[in-house]
Design an enzyme around this catalytic site. Structure first.
Site, PDB file in Angstrom:
ATOM      1  N   THR A 139       0.797  -1.231   0.000  1.00 33.35           N
ATOM      2  CA  THR A 139       0.000   0.000   0.000  1.00 33.35           C
ATOM      3  C   THR A 139       0.829   1.280   0.000  1.00 33.35           C
ATOM      4  OG1 THR A 139      -0.192  -0.323   2.397  1.00 33.35           O
ATOM      5  CG2 THR A 139      -2.052  -1.006   1.048  1.00 33.35           C
ATOM      6  N   GLY A 176      12.604  20.412   6.068  1.00 36.07           N
ATOM      7  CA  GLY A 176      13.299  19.169   5.810  1.00 36.07           C
ATOM      8  C   GLY A 176      14.218  19.254   4.602  1.00 36.07           C
ATOM      9  N   GLY A 178      15.921  16.463   3.370  1.00 38.79           N
ATOM     10  CA  GLY A 178      16.179  15.135   2.845  1.00 38.79           C
ATOM     11  C   GLY A 178      16.158  15.192   1.324  1.00 38.79           C
ATOM     12  N   PRO A 179      16.141  14.041   0.650  1.00 42.09           N
ATOM     13  CA  PRO A 179      16.176  14.042  -0.810  1.00 42.09           C
ATOM     14  C   PRO A 179      15.105  14.912  -1.467  1.00 42.09           C
ATOM     15  CG  PRO A 179      16.630  11.842  -0.005  1.00 42.09           C
ATOM     16  CD  PRO A 179      16.270  12.667   1.205  1.00 42.09           C
ATOM     17  N   GLY A 181      13.224  17.334  -0.081  1.00 51.28           N
ATOM     18  CA  GLY A 181      13.332  18.722   0.339  1.00 51.28           C
ATOM     19  C   GLY A 181      14.422  19.471  -0.396  1.00 51.28           C
ATOM     20  N   ASP A 302       7.300   0.396  -0.310  1.00 48.43           N
ATOM     21  CA  ASP A 302       7.434   1.496   0.656  1.00 48.43           C
ATOM     22  C   ASP A 302       6.722   1.228   1.969  1.00 48.43           C
ATOM     23  OD1 ASP A 302       8.683   2.614  -1.493  1.00 48.43           O
ATOM     24  OD2 ASP A 302       7.459   4.423  -1.592  1.00 48.43           O
ATOM     25  N   HIS A 436      40.000  11.262 -20.231  1.00 46.65           N
ATOM     26  CA  HIS A 436      40.263  12.667 -19.914  1.00 46.65           C
ATOM     27  C   HIS A 436      39.670  13.548 -21.009  1.00 46.65           C
ATOM     28  CE1 HIS A 436      42.370  16.272 -18.568  1.00 46.65           C
ATOM     29  NE2 HIS A 436      42.722  16.470 -19.833  1.00 46.65           N
TER      30      HIS A 436
END
Length: 471
Positions: A139, A176, A178-179, A181, A302, A436
């Site tokens: 879910t 926040g 985090g990723p 935010g 999740d 390079h």
């Protein structure tokens, strides 16, 4: 009325749909139950629409360097927020529409109702019941708003709602870093929205290495207005809402809440499984089999609170689908961990993180790489920043993990995770070609540092001697 099935899958997101692909190979007697919007979290509200917005923001940000490139007139460029958001939603609808189209062959198996457990084998759908030999819970997750902030709900935008905005506010607080935010906060800032971001610690994008945490926080603080402290909502104002932390107060139009997501288990009736639930409402389960101990129930994606990443959710779907149709459950080895935050520069963790290695008590050495002065990065204005920390076993230099913040970091993180998965040592990696000028060149310095710190002496040269032919 009660319907008997072999497998019931609750949730039609990435994990649930992947589980369906496995289940249908063994049985046609299954159902998928989902009463929410279809199209997966990634396609609707996560990785795909966010990247569409980031692409626009990064392109618009390049105008700041046009004068130095010798291109005039960039200051006349202006973003039209309504058109930007309309395009993001158009792409979002294409992404999620593609997922829904792929469901066409088994739409007759989809039940658009809310499921609730009566017991470990029985689901109540309101006007009918489903009795299943095995049940997969997939879910997903949802944003969480603390109870104390509920009175300000009309001024808070969570990450599920963000892409429904038809326009963007002039001033926004981001709670926040985090990723999500850092990705959305930086993108909005680059599009001209005045951002005030809050973080409780000096870190960004999920990094755990103390040196990288500080580096990333300081870097993004130079671009955005970031406040160090615990964010809070103080009161409503005539023009919006007052937010603050230990260092002061600011008035903004809206708040983007990016403080994380929680497993979506409310109303599922997990208390009827007869097992203890933790403070998130989840039962204990085996991470290798995804089975709730002793029950014919599996937690995939999740919802199990492990790693809310698409490829991890798909793997969970594979595991749960296999075990839900097998006579005995099997334990599966997970892939090498890989997480990427699509900020600028990219933030990524490949393999074991600094925190995980430390918690496990592994004796490791660290190699450092920098893009601060790398020629190719300096040629592209605004890209000459970033560092990486690569971790290896002290005994033989076997690569264990890496944390990095770097231009093209998404690609280097893949290379590093593949090298870790292949069991390469620093010496093995140095024997590979480094072209390079490319950003990957900086990794060579880190790998060389690792060699000098390991118990095994480094080779005289990274090149192998030719094999002598016997004649």
């Amino acid at each position: 009325m009660t319907r008997e099935v072999d497998v019931a899958i609750i949730g039609a997101g990435t994990a649930g749909l992947t589980a369906q692909e496995i289940v249908v190979e063994k049985t046609d007697n299954y159902v998928i139950i989902d009463d929410g919007p279809l199209g997966t979290t990634c396609a609707r509200v996560g990785c795909m629409p966010s990247k569409a917005l980031i692409a626009v923001a990064d392109d618009f940000h390049k105008r700041l360097f046009f004068d130095e490139y010798g291109i005039s007139g960039a200051k006349a460029l202006r973003p039209v927020y309504s058109r930007i958001m309309a395009r993001v939603r158009m792409l979002r609808d294409e992404f999620s529409g593609g997922v829904i189209h792929e469901m066409s062959p088994f739409m007759d198996k989809l039940i658009r109702k809310r499921a609730r457990f009566i017991d470990p084998n029985t689901l109540d759908l309101g006007d009918e019941r489903i009795r299943a030999r095995r049940i997969i819970i997939a879910t997903g997750s949802k944003p969480w708003i603390p109870e104390r902030w509920q009175p300000y709900r009309d001024l808070i935008i969570d990450t599920d709602q963000f892409f429904e905005l038809e326009d963007l506010p002039g001033k926004m607080a981001v709670f926040g870093l985090g990723p999500l935010g850092i990705e959305l906060g930086q993108a909005l800032h680059r599009l001209g929205v005045e951002i005030i971001a809050f973080s409780r610690r000096k870190t960004a994008g999920g990094l755990t290495d103390p040196d990288l945490q500080t580096y990333a926080f300081d870097h993004f603080s130079k671009e955005m207005n970031i406040k160090l402290g615990t964010a809070d909502i103080r009161c409503k104002s005539e023009s919006g809402v007052v937010v603050g932390c230990e260092s002061g107060e600011w008035t903004v139009d809206r708040i983007l809440l990016a403080t994380g997501r929680r497993p979506n288990v409310q109303g599922l009736g997990l208390e009827n499984l007869g097992v203890k639930l933790d403070d998130r409402g989840l039962p204990a389960f085996d991470p290798g089999t995804l089975q709730i101990k002793g029950l014919p129930v599996f937690l995939a994606g999740d919802v199990n609170g492990q790693k809310p990443i698409l490829h991890e959710a798909a793997d969970d779907g594979n595991i749960a689908g296999y075990n839900a149709t097998a006579d005995t459950t099997s334990c599966f080895k997970k892939r090498i961990p890989l997480t990427i935050t699509f900020s600028s520069p990219d933030i990524a963790i490949a393999g074991l993180s600094h925190r995980e290695l430390t918690d496990l008590g592994v004796e490791f050495v660290t190699g450092n790489a920098s893009w601060e002065k790398l020629g190719r990065a300096r040629m592209i204005l605004g890209k000459a920043s970033g560092i990486a920390r690569i971790y290896a076993d002290k005994k033989d230099g076997r690569l264990l993990g890496a944390e990095l913040m770097a231009p093209a970091g998404e690609h280097m993180a893949h290379l590093l995770s593949w090298a870790i998965g292949a069991g390469l040592t620093a010496a093995d990696a140095l024997a590979m070609p480094f072209y390079h000028p490319v950003p990957e060149e900086a990794l060579r310095s880190a790998l060389g540092q690792i060699l000098k710190q390991t118990d095994d002496p480094p080779p005289d040269t990274p090149l192998e001697f030719c094999r002598k032919s016997s004649s």
